[in-house]
Design an enzyme around this catalytic site. Structure first.
Site, PDB file in Angstrom:
ATOM      1  N   HIS A   1     -58.767 -24.535 -65.322  1.00 38.47           N
ATOM      2  CA  HIS A   1     -59.117 -25.532 -66.362  1.00 38.47           C
ATOM      3  C   HIS A   1     -57.857 -26.230 -66.869  1.00 38.47           C
ATOM      4  CE1 HIS A   1     -61.820 -26.597 -70.006  1.00 38.47           C
ATOM      5  NE2 HIS A   1     -60.806 -27.443 -69.945  1.00 38.47           N
TER       6      HIS A   1
ATOM      7  N   HIS B   1     -68.415 -27.512 -71.012  1.00 38.67           N
ATOM      8  CA  HIS B   1     -67.800 -27.627 -72.330  1.00 38.67           C
ATOM      9  C   HIS B   1     -68.966 -27.529 -73.307  1.00 38.67           C
ATOM     10  CE1 HIS B   1     -65.024 -29.731 -75.325  1.00 38.67           C
ATOM     11  NE2 HIS B   1     -66.198 -29.795 -75.917  1.00 38.67           N
TER      12      HIS B   1
ATOM     13  N   ASP C   1     -56.367 -24.574 -70.221  1.00 38.38           N
ATOM     14  CA  ASP C   1     -56.816 -25.846 -70.813  1.00 38.38           C
ATOM     15  C   ASP C   1     -55.599 -26.722 -71.143  1.00 38.38           C
ATOM     16  OD1 ASP C   1     -58.463 -27.864 -71.669  1.00 38.38           O
ATOM     17  OD2 ASP C   1     -59.160 -26.837 -73.488  1.00 38.38           O
TER      18      ASP C   1
ATOM     19  N   HIS D   1     -50.567 -34.438 -74.551  1.00 39.09           N
ATOM     20  CA  HIS D   1     -50.689 -35.706 -75.282  1.00 39.09           C
ATOM     21  C   HIS D   1     -49.275 -36.148 -75.657  1.00 39.09           C
ATOM     22  CE1 HIS D   1     -55.045 -35.517 -75.620  1.00 39.09           C
ATOM     23  NE2 HIS D   1     -54.957 -34.275 -76.060  1.00 39.09           N
TER      24      HIS D   1
ATOM     25  N   GLY E   1     -55.907 -30.835 -78.323  1.00 34.37           N
ATOM     26  CA  GLY E   1     -55.324 -30.310 -77.089  1.00 34.37           C
ATOM     27  C   GLY E   1     -53.877 -29.882 -77.227  1.00 34.37           C
TER      28      GLY E   1
HETATM   29  O1  DOR Z   1     -58.356 -29.533 -76.735  1.00 36.36           O
HETATM   30  C1  DOR Z   1     -58.934 -30.157 -75.865  1.00 36.36           C
HETATM   31  N1  DOR Z   1     -58.334 -31.124 -75.160  1.00 36.36           N
HETATM   32  N2  DOR Z   1     -60.215 -29.873 -75.638  1.00 36.36           N
HETATM   33  C2  DOR Z   1     -60.966 -30.626 -74.831  1.00 36.36           C
HETATM   34  O2  DOR Z   1     -62.140 -30.325 -74.703  1.00 36.36           O
HETATM   35  C3  DOR Z   1     -60.406 -31.809 -74.160  1.00 36.36           C
HETATM   36  C4  DOR Z   1     -58.955 -31.702 -74.020  1.00 36.36           C
HETATM   37  C5  DOR Z   1     -58.292 -33.009 -73.681  1.00 36.36           C
HETATM   38  O3  DOR Z   1     -58.733 -33.676 -72.741  1.00 36.36           O
HETATM   39  O4  DOR Z   1     -57.305 -33.361 -74.325  1.00 36.36           O
HETATM   40 ZN    ZN Z   2     -60.444 -28.932 -71.217  1.00 35.83          ZN
END
Ligand code: DOR
Ligand code: ZN
Length: 426
Positions: A62, A181, A307, A311, A326
């Site tokens: 993921h 999700h 995950d 960003h 994220g």
């Molecule tokens: O924290 C997250 N970031 N959760 C998500 O479901 C999407 C992901 C993202 O794409 O930044």
């Molecule tokens: Zn994710």
């Protein structure tokens, strides 16, 4: 290219460390012999792993690589390099790119870029619905044909039960998993953090546990009805775990994953209005954290994933309410889990490695994930001794968004080998 890794500490079948020489040729593990035996291969590259752990390469099912469309956050190349630096040799990337990976051309683009980067194995997921809008199913057979390994609208929940049921029917027919999700939007509505003390103190709306667990419960019933392999993304609540445990008991084909941050941090740990602590699902209560840990221990949760969600700094500086959800994960995952669970004596090293190698391979039917003759030579060499502080300025990822800055950790990968080739080393 032939390769010999000498003096490797590997986790033996009884869980104890054994000193071995590993012989690799043709991208495959050929032999694992006692370190005292002479491993002779003409012209072989020799790595002396003296004092280091050698594991099957970690698998992360993921991750967000952001390309196409959000290359300022990450590219397939920078993401793959970050993965390699974290000891991962196989990663599966989410389709919430721009365009969304909801068509065969975009699946092919991801595969092509990954091939050009030539670092780790990149397995693309395709979207369940067009543009992940929840309105219209994508073309599952064509997406499978183009190389997608499963279907998911990660980033958002599929709000319509009928849509999810149709998706599961298609996927079951194709022998593909649905990766969910789990989030009911009507229970969330713009909340940036979990319900709890932190939200109250700062006057923020809170995301309740039920918003996740309602989808888990709904989808388990739909999985039972359709017979699909249903995999739950980033489990974060006690309630979801209860439902998954019951479903497994009655034989529903359900598997689940958890992220390091949901095993280590609770909402009480958030130091202030810093969006590097904002992710979805959010950090929950201590009780939820304890339930997640127990679920990894008893196998209710099958695998650990990062995950990884990079960003830009500008985006994360918009504050708790406005910043995107994220955090990055590749380069801190193993050191965090090793330091918090193995070095403290809570988990055997073998269990942690299994949840990051053999278990994801089992759940998703991958050839990788094993350290044995005949297996792909995807390997990770880890220094379990040296303590070092997390320094985001050294990340190979473009993302610097982590809550773990300055944490002192052990268990740092020092070299990563994919198909018998060193793709990253310190
Ligand atoms: O924290 C997250 N970031 N959760 C998500 O479901 C999407 C992901 C993202 O794409 O930044
Ligand atoms: Zn994710």
């Amino acid at each position: 290219m032939e390769l010999i890794i000498k003096n490797a500490n590997i986790v033996g079948t009884d869980g104890k460390l054994e000193l071995k020489n590993i012989v690799v040729a043709g991208g495959v593990i050929q032999q694992i012999m006692d370190a005292s035996e002479q491993a002779a291969l003409e012209d072989a590259q020799v790595i002396d792993a003296q004092g280091k752990l050698v594991s099957a390469g970690f698998i992360d099912m993921h991750v967000h690589l952001r390309e196409p469309g959000f290359e300022y956050k990450e590219t397939i190349e920078t993401g793959a390099r970050s993965a390699a630096k974290g000891g991962f040799t196989t990663i599966a990337c989410m389709p919430n790119t721009r365009p969304v990976t909801d068509n065969p051309e975009t699946v092919k683009l991801v595969l092509d870029r990954a091939k050009e980067a030539d670092l780790v194995h990149v397995l693309p997921y395709a979207a369940i619905t067009k543009s992940e809008l929840g309105r219209e199913l994508t073309d599952f057979p064509a997406l499978k044909e183009s190389g997608a390994i499963g279907f998911t609208d990660d980033g958002v929940g599929v709000q319509s039960a009928q849509m999810m049921k149709d998706a599961m029917k298609w996927a079951a027919e194709l022998g593909m998993p649905v990766i969910a999700h789990c989030e009911d939007n009507t229970l969330v509505e713009g909340a940036p953090v979990a319900e709890g003390e932190f939200a109250r103190k700062h006057g923020l709306k809170g995301i309740p546990n039920e918003s996740e667990a309602i989808h888990v419960g709904r989808d388990i019933l739909l999985a039972e009805a359709t017979g699909v392999h249903y995999h739950v993304c980033h489990v974060s609540t006690e309630q979801s775990i209860r439902l998954i445990r019951q479903a497994k008991e009655i034989g529903v084909k359900v598997t689940a994953e958890v992220c390091p941050h949901h095993l280590i941090l609770s909402e009480e740990d958030i130091p202030g209005l810093d969006a590097n602590w904002k992710m979805n699902p959010p950090l929950r209560s201590r009780r939820d954290v304890e339930a997640c840990i127990k679920a990894v221990e008893d196998g209710t949760i099958d695998i650990i994933v990062t995950d990884h969600a990079p960003h830009s700094e500008e985006e994360k500086e918009r504050g708790m309410q406005l910043a995107p959800f994220g955090i990055v994960g590749f380069e801190t995952a193993f050191p965090l889990l090793y330091t918090k669970f193995v070095a403290t004596g809570k988990w055997p090293l073998a269990q942690l490695i299994q949840r990051m190698t053999a278990d994801p391979a089992r759940v998703f039917g991958l050839a990788a994930g094993k350290l044995e003759p005949g297996a792909p030579a995807d390997l990770t060499i880890v220094d379990l001794e040296t303590e070092r502080a997390v320094d985001p300025s050294t990340f190979a990822s473009k993302g610097r968004n982590t809550p773990f800055t300055d944490w002192k950790l052990k268990g740092w990968p020092v070299a990563t080998i994919v198909s018998g080739k060193v793709v990253w080393s310190e």
